[in-house]
Design an enzyme around this catalytic site. Structure first.
Site, PDB file in Angstrom:
ATOM      1  CE1 TYR A 146      -3.713   2.500   0.580  1.00  0.00           C
ATOM      2  CE2 TYR A 146      -2.434   3.289   2.452  1.00  0.00           C
ATOM      3  CZ  TYR A 146      -3.488   3.439   1.570  1.00  0.00           C
ATOM      4  OH  TYR A 146      -4.319   4.534   1.671  1.00  0.00           O
ATOM      5  CG  ASP A 158       5.641   3.622   1.013  1.00  0.00           C
ATOM      6  OD1 ASP A 158       5.930   4.299   2.021  1.00  0.00           O
ATOM      7  OD2 ASP A 158       4.475   3.475   0.595  1.00  0.00           O
ATOM      8  CE  LYS A 203       0.727   4.552   8.453  1.00  0.00           C
ATOM      9  NZ  LYS A 203       0.844   3.856   7.184  1.00  0.00           N
TER      10      LYS A 203
HETATM   11  C1  LIG Z   1       0.194   4.425   5.853  1.00  0.00           C
HETATM   12  C2  LIG Z   1       0.980   4.223   4.629  1.00  0.00           C
HETATM   13  C3  LIG Z   1       0.923   5.116   3.553  1.00  0.00           C
HETATM   14  C4  LIG Z   1      -0.050   6.251   3.500  1.00  0.00           C
HETATM   15  O1  LIG Z   1       0.192   7.225   4.460  1.00  0.00           O
HETATM   16  P1  LIG Z   1      -0.998   8.263   4.793  1.00  0.00           P
HETATM   17  O2  LIG Z   1      -0.367   9.172   5.794  1.00  0.00           O
HETATM   18  O3  LIG Z   1      -2.117   7.446   5.324  1.00  0.00           O
HETATM   19  O4  LIG Z   1      -1.349   8.946   3.535  1.00  0.00           O
HETATM   20  C5  LIG Z   1       1.780   4.915   2.487  1.00  0.00           C
HETATM   21  N1  LIG Z   1       2.641   3.880   2.476  1.00  0.00           N
HETATM   22  C6  LIG Z   1       2.722   2.994   3.480  1.00  0.00           C
HETATM   23  C7  LIG Z   1       3.719   1.893   3.414  1.00  0.00           C
HETATM   24  C8  LIG Z   1       1.886   3.120   4.586  1.00  0.00           C
HETATM   25  O5  LIG Z   1       1.949   2.210   5.562  1.00  0.00           O
END
Ligand SMILES: *Cc1c(COP(=O)(O)O)cnc(C)c1O
Length: 429
Positions: free
Chosen positions: A144, A239, A267
């Protein structure tokens, strides 16, 4: 358990907010039942509107790695608020934040702050496309990367076929530039690169996947991707919105010793405030405006309150690297306890763990990619989730998430969680 106030709020919410929530997974659709509305949290506990208390293993989906109500962060925020909530002009805090990130994350020479993980990943692929002059990106099934159009693309029918929109509103035009491949399969990546010579701008991956449950990279997989990107002039993007400052101070790249060209963060980096960042090699980052031609901006980017919160988080993590050993040990303790329960109950379910990320999959299969993750029994997980909740343990409301462990989880709490796990497993079988 009385949840009448939560129920009433959820009813009201549905009249004014789509589905009653501001982010879909919060609606509990994957596990059944109504969501709980949270009033406050402290340490390892969350308290809902009906005053029920839960040991929580979501930590706001990762950021609260030091537990709720961290004093250093709260004081930093209180201090920052006194100077104004926002200037929209450069501040010393942003310089300190950038220096701290560049020092801690090995592959980052320069960094740009944004306001969410989604913004970070969207900006990173725009940069990769601008820098390479190529359009297509490769991503992996089950990973994601936020809700940017380019990521809401399902795999095509064959490995080489292009993707199809995974949400109404995403155009075919966008979909044709995203190729979705199975995680942990280098041959497929090689095949696709060969079939699209000089067309792939970037490969984006969660170096440890956390959004299909916790799925580890196979031995040599990340190194293999690094080599393929080097050979084909492709920008490798890790990511690390979830893994950054969670798996180690330098994230998954430090843990596995593989350096991406760009890294996206979010995060934990905000300490609970809405923050994201993307950074990497100098020559790439210098391609971002106003230094370079790739446009990217943000009215509230680098906001002083958010920077104060994030810096207070990063400074504490940096000052005590033992935190990662403790988190990993506590997670190993939980994993061992769960495993003992499974063994004693004659259940053969799969657990994946790295650092403080753990998943219990309700399947007997090894889970190495999205295909195998999907063999999990999600109905069973939904029942397990509710049994755990009834015993005062609040898990992420989806099988395709990891447990997020914070430093607020003590041995005593871990024992309580392990007892709840045992009782819940018995209740659902
Ligand atoms: C949570 C997450 C996102 C998205 O971050 P948001 O602050 O919710 O837009 C993107 N990549 C990874 C791996 C994530 O865990």
């Amino acid at each position: 358990m009385n949840t009448s106030r939560s129920k009433r709020l959820f009813n009201e919410a549905q009249d004014f907010i789509p589905g009653g929530v501001n982010s879909p997974v919060r609606a509990f659709k994957a596990v059944g039942g109504d969501p709980l509305f949270i009033k406050s949290a402290s340490g390892a506990y969350m308290i809902d509107e009906d005053d029920n208390q839960y040991i929580e293993l979501i930590n706001s989906w990762g950021p609260m790695i030091l537990g709720h109500g961290n004093q250093v962060i709260e004081e930093a925020v209180a201090e920052a608020i006194k100077t104004s909530l926002s200037f929209g002009a450069p501040t010393g805090l942003e310089v300190e934040m950038a220096q701290t990130i560049c020092e801690l994350v090995p592959s980052i020479d320069k960094v740009r702050m944004v306001n969410s993980g989604t913004e970070a990943t969207m900006s990173a692929i725009r940069l990769a496309r601008g820098f390479t002059g190529r359009d297509k990106i490769i991503k992996f099934e089950g990973c994601y990367h936020g809700h940017g159009d380019s990521f809401l693309i399902a795999a095509g029918s064959g490995a080489i076929t292009l993707g199809t929109p995974d949400s109404p509103g995403v155009t075919e035009g966008v979909a044709k530039d995203t190729i979705t491949l199975p995680f942990n399969n280098l041959e497929k990546v090689e095949e696709v690169i060969a079939a699209h010579t000089d067309q792939i701008a970037a490969i984006i991956i969660e170096p440890v996947a956390g959004n299909m449950g916790c799925v580890l990279p196979a031995e040599g997989y990340l190194k293999g991707l690094r080599q393929l990107c080097d050979q084909a002039g492709i920008v490798l993007i890790f990511d690390e919105v979830m893994t950054g400052f969670r798996l180690s101070l330098g994230g998954a790249q430090e843990l596995y010793g593989v350096m991406p060209d760009l890294t996206t963060l979010g995060k934990i980096i905000g300490g609970g405030m809405p923050v994201g960042a993307y950074g990497g090699k100098k020559e790439l980052m210098d391609y971002v405006s106003p230094q370079g031609p790739v446009y990217q901006a943000g009215t509230l980017s680098g906001n002083p309150v958010a920077m104060s919160s994030g810096l207070a988080m990063l400074k504490q993590l940096k000052a005590d690297p033992e935190i990662y050993v403790k988190l990993s040990d506590m997670s190993a303790y939980l994993e061992k306890g769960f495993q003992k329960n499974l063994d004693e109950l004659g259940l053969n379910y799969t657990m994946n763990k790295v650092g403080s990320m753990i998943s219990l999959f309700f399947t007997d299969n090894k889970v190495v990619d999205f295909e195998s993750a999907k063999t999990t029994n999600t109905d069973l997980f939904g029942r397990y989730f509710r049994e755990m909740l009834n015993r005062g343990v609040y898990l992420a409301p989806s099988q395709y998430e990891t447990l997020f462990i914070s430093t607020a989880i003590t041995r005593e709490l871990a024992d309580e969680i392990i007892r709840a796990n045992r009782a819940s497993l018995i209740a659902i079988h």
